[in-house]
Design a protein around this motif. Structure first.
Motif, PDB file in Angstrom:
ATOM      1  N   LEU A   1       0.817  -1.209   0.000  1.00 32.33           N
ATOM      2  CA  LEU A   1       0.000   0.000   0.000  1.00 32.33           C
ATOM      3  C   LEU A   1       0.855   1.265   0.000  1.00 32.33           C
ATOM      4  CD1 LEU A   1      -2.846  -0.915   2.532  1.00 32.33           C
ATOM      5  CD2 LEU A   1      -2.954  -0.866   0.033  1.00 32.33           C
ATOM      6  N   ILE A   2       1.980   1.218   0.685  1.00 33.98           N
ATOM      7  CA  ILE A   2       2.841   2.394   0.768  1.00 33.98           C
ATOM      8  C   ILE A   2       3.693   2.555  -0.488  1.00 33.98           C
ATOM      9  CG2 ILE A   2       4.803   3.395   2.011  1.00 33.98           C
ATOM     10  CD1 ILE A   2       3.673   2.348   4.566  1.00 33.98           C
ATOM     11  N   ALA A   3       4.140   1.447  -1.060  1.00 36.62           N
ATOM     12  CA  ALA A   3       5.176   1.519  -2.103  1.00 36.62           C
ATOM     13  C   ALA A   3       4.644   1.519  -3.528  1.00 36.62           C
ATOM     14  CB  ALA A   3       6.147   0.346  -1.925  1.00 36.62           C
ATOM     15  N   ILE A   4       3.401   1.133  -3.755  1.00 38.95           N
ATOM     16  CA  ILE A   4       2.960   0.883  -5.129  1.00 38.95           C
ATOM     17  C   ILE A   4       2.712   2.157  -5.933  1.00 38.95           C
ATOM     18  CG2 ILE A   4       0.480   0.730  -4.610  1.00 38.95           C
ATOM     19  CD1 ILE A   4       0.406  -1.641  -6.596  1.00 38.95           C
ATOM     20  N   HIS A   5       2.246   3.231  -5.284  1.00 42.91           N
ATOM     21  CA  HIS A   5       1.873   4.418  -6.052  1.00 42.91           C
ATOM     22  C   HIS A   5       3.041   5.024  -6.829  1.00 42.91           C
ATOM     23  CE1 HIS A   5      -0.183   8.087  -7.240  1.00 42.91           C
ATOM     24  NE2 HIS A   5       0.823   8.763  -6.731  1.00 42.91           N
TER      25      HIS A   5
ATOM     26  N   LEU B   1      12.351   2.569 -18.857  1.00 42.46           N
ATOM     27  CA  LEU B   1      13.193   1.914 -17.853  1.00 42.46           C
ATOM     28  C   LEU B   1      13.824   2.892 -16.859  1.00 42.46           C
ATOM     29  CD1 LEU B   1      14.269  -0.767 -16.842  1.00 42.46           C
ATOM     30  CD2 LEU B   1      16.185  -0.547 -18.458  1.00 42.46           C
ATOM     31  N   PRO B   2      14.346   4.058 -17.290  1.00 40.34           N
ATOM     32  CA  PRO B   2      14.882   4.992 -16.285  1.00 40.34           C
ATOM     33  C   PRO B   2      13.842   5.423 -15.253  1.00 40.34           C
ATOM     34  CG  PRO B   2      15.636   5.603 -18.469  1.00 40.34           C
ATOM     35  CD  PRO B   2      14.607   4.533 -18.663  1.00 40.34           C
ATOM     36  N   SER B   3      12.617   5.669 -15.705  1.00 40.04           N
ATOM     37  CA  SER B   3      11.553   6.044 -14.769  1.00 40.04           C
ATOM     38  C   SER B   3      11.200   4.884 -13.852  1.00 40.04           C
ATOM     39  CB  SER B   3      10.308   6.488 -15.542  1.00 40.04           C
ATOM     40  OG  SER B   3      10.563   7.658 -16.290  1.00 40.04           O
ATOM     41  N   ILE B   4      11.185   3.666 -14.398  1.00 39.86           N
ATOM     42  CA  ILE B   4      10.868   2.497 -13.577  1.00 39.86           C
ATOM     43  C   ILE B   4      11.920   2.301 -12.500  1.00 39.86           C
ATOM     44  CG2 ILE B   4      10.597  -0.011 -13.594  1.00 39.86           C
ATOM     45  CD1 ILE B   4       9.445   0.245 -16.427  1.00 39.86           C
ATOM     46  N   MET B   5      13.201   2.415 -12.878  1.00 41.11           N
ATOM     47  CA  MET B   5      14.274   2.219 -11.897  1.00 41.11           C
ATOM     48  C   MET B   5      14.251   3.315 -10.836  1.00 41.11           C
ATOM     49  SD  MET B   5      15.510  -0.592 -12.789  1.00 41.11           S
ATOM     50  CE  MET B   5      16.756  -0.588 -11.492  1.00 41.11           C
ATOM     51  N   THR B   6      13.952   4.538 -11.234  1.00 40.06           N
ATOM     52  CA  THR B   6      13.839   5.627 -10.252  1.00 40.06           C
ATOM     53  C   THR B   6      12.685   5.362  -9.295  1.00 40.06           C
ATOM     54  OG1 THR B   6      14.739   7.222 -11.835  1.00 40.06           O
ATOM     55  CG2 THR B   6      13.536   8.106  -9.957  1.00 40.06           C
ATOM     56  N   SER B   7      11.583   4.858  -9.835  1.00 39.02           N
ATOM     57  CA  SER B   7      10.434   4.550  -8.966  1.00 39.02           C
ATOM     58  C   SER B   7      10.777   3.430  -7.986  1.00 39.02           C
ATOM     59  CB  SER B   7       9.223   4.163  -9.813  1.00 39.02           C
ATOM     60  OG  SER B   7       9.373   2.875 -10.395  1.00 39.02           O
ATOM     61  N   LEU B   8      11.576   2.462  -8.418  1.00 37.32           N
ATOM     62  CA  LEU B   8      11.967   1.376  -7.525  1.00 37.32           C
ATOM     63  C   LEU B   8      12.883   1.883  -6.416  1.00 37.32           C
ATOM     64  CD1 LEU B   8      12.566  -1.576 -10.021  1.00 37.32           C
ATOM     65  CD2 LEU B   8      10.665  -1.262  -8.435  1.00 37.32           C
ATOM     66  N   ARG B   9      13.744   2.837  -6.731  1.00 37.86           N
ATOM     67  CA  ARG B   9      14.591   3.431  -5.685  1.00 37.86           C
ATOM     68  C   ARG B   9      13.729   4.114  -4.632  1.00 37.86           C
ATOM     69  NH1 ARG B   9      18.650   7.312  -8.622  1.00 37.86           N
ATOM     70  NH2 ARG B   9      19.305   7.710  -6.476  1.00 37.86           N
ATOM     71  N   THR B  10      12.710   4.830  -5.086  1.00 36.67           N
ATOM     72  CA  THR B  10      11.810   5.498  -4.149  1.00 36.67           C
ATOM     73  C   THR B  10      10.985   4.488  -3.363  1.00 36.67           C
ATOM     74  OG1 THR B  10      11.646   7.382  -5.670  1.00 36.67           O
ATOM     75  CG2 THR B  10       9.969   7.204  -3.950  1.00 36.67           C
ATOM     76  N   ALA B  11      10.429   3.506  -4.079  1.00 35.27           N
ATOM     77  CA  ALA B  11       9.566   2.521  -3.433  1.00 35.27           C
ATOM     78  C   ALA B  11      10.340   1.631  -2.468  1.00 35.27           C
ATOM     79  CB  ALA B  11       8.880   1.661  -4.496  1.00 35.27           C
TER      80      ALA B  11
ATOM     81  N   GLY C   1      12.713   2.449  -0.293  1.00 32.66           N
ATOM     82  CA  GLY C   1      12.704   3.074   1.028  1.00 32.66           C
ATOM     83  C   GLY C   1      11.326   3.037   1.660  1.00 32.66           C
ATOM     84  N   LEU C   2      10.297   3.257   0.861  1.00 30.52           N
ATOM     85  CA  LEU C   2       8.929   3.218   1.387  1.00 30.52           C
ATOM     86  C   LEU C   2       8.555   1.812   1.850  1.00 30.52           C
ATOM     87  CD1 LEU C   2       7.124   5.455  -1.270  1.00 30.52           C
ATOM     88  CD2 LEU C   2       7.771   6.085   1.060  1.00 30.52           C
ATOM     89  N   SER C   3       9.053   0.806   1.142  1.00 30.09           N
ATOM     90  CA  SER C   3       8.755  -0.567   1.526  1.00 30.09           C
ATOM     91  C   SER C   3       9.386  -0.916   2.876  1.00 30.09           C
ATOM     92  CB  SER C   3       9.268  -1.528   0.446  1.00 30.09           C
ATOM     93  OG  SER C   3       8.927  -2.851   0.750  1.00 30.09           O
ATOM     94  N   VAL C   4      10.595  -0.432   3.107  1.00 34.60           N
ATOM     95  CA  VAL C   4      11.231  -0.646   4.415  1.00 34.60           C
ATOM     96  C   VAL C   4      10.412   0.024   5.517  1.00 34.60           C
ATOM     97  CG1 VAL C   4      13.290  -0.207   5.809  1.00 34.60           C
ATOM     98  CG2 VAL C   4      13.524  -0.896   3.413  1.00 34.60           C
TER      99      VAL C   4
END
Length: 259
Positions: free
Chosen positions: A132-136, A177-187, A189-192
């Motif tokens: 719920l926190i990381a998906i958006h 892909l650059p946007s996807i990888m950036t989103s994964l970096r953000t997500a 931390g949110l997942s932790v």
């Protein structure tokens, strides 16, 4: 010189942070109130240097790490899939995207009691909090990357009579892909963060680092509390560093965001 600067700046920043910590603990707090912020050496000697305490914290951190990684993996798969569906037609985007925004806008603490009632109080509920926190961010940034593909390239694929599926695989997803990888970096931390919140509210099963944080807070074990916070923060930094390296590997050769 540039490499020396890259090394010195983090070291100087770390030294200043430790100095500020000592200043607050030893100069601003009286001995009677020093339990609010014990000095760094007390955290080290009273907690991190104790093998028994450190083992308990590392075991709890391993539980939290598994929940965070699982939640991030689920978020990545669902987020990219939802963004791909929304990119195919404006109707799907208008129907689905508001719910993604609502998930981001609603405080997760307000939803936690419902998650417990519906799904129980175990590891599964902790994973749901992570999702719920990381998906958006994954949905939003993946959709942005797909929609930002050069229109001339789209026309080129259309001239080659490429279907939607081929265009998505060969053009849109690689370009995003650059946007996807950036989103994964953000997500990441949110997942932790979500895993730690889940630990605090869903106590069934093996305790995570969030469970220990809550216990240490209740018992006023300040040294252990700060030690657990440091370990959780270190894990978050390592996860962020992993995805930073992954972004450099996947996009560093052709996109500025990966350099």
């Amino acid at each position: 010189m540039a490499r020396l600067t890259k090394t010195l700046v983090p070291l100087v920043s770390f030294g200043l942070a430790v100095t500020a910590w000592y200043a607050v603990s030893l100069l601003l707090l009286s001995p009677q109130r020093r339990f609010l912020l014990p000095p760094p050496h007390a955290v080290l000697t009273e907690s991190l240097a104790d093998p028994a305490k450190l083992e308990v914290m590392l075991r709890a951190l391993a539980v939290t790490a598994r929940v965070a990684v699982t939640g991030l993996a689920v978020s990545a798969v669902l987020g990219v899939a939802i963004a791909v569906l929304m990119s195919q037609t404006k109707l799907i985007e208008r129907v689905v995207y508001p719910y993604s925004v609502v998930l981001q806008a609603i405080p997760v603490l307000a939803v936690v009691p419902l998650i417990g009632l519906w799904f129980g109080y175990g590891i599964g509920s902790r994973t749901i909090v992570c999702v719920l926190i990381a998906i958006h961010p994954i949905i939003a940034m993946t959709l942005f990357g797909i929609q930002s593909v050069d229109g001339n390239l789209r026309e080129l694929f259309a001239l080659g009579r490429a279907g939607r599926f081929r265009t998505m695989l060969a053009l849109e997803l690689p370009a995003a892909l650059p946007s996807i990888m950036t989103s994964l970096r953000t997500a990441a931390g949110l997942s932790v963060t979500g895993a730690i919140i889940g630990d605090m509210f869903f106590a069934q099963g093996r305790p995570g680092i969030g469970t220990l944080l809550d216990n240490y807070r209740a018992r006023l074990q300040s040294e252990d509390l700060l030690a657990a916070l440091l370990l959780a923060g270190l894990f978050g930094v390592l996860v962020f560093a992993f995805f930073t390296a992954a972004q450099r590997i996947t996009t560093g050769g052709w996109h500025a965001a990966g350099r």
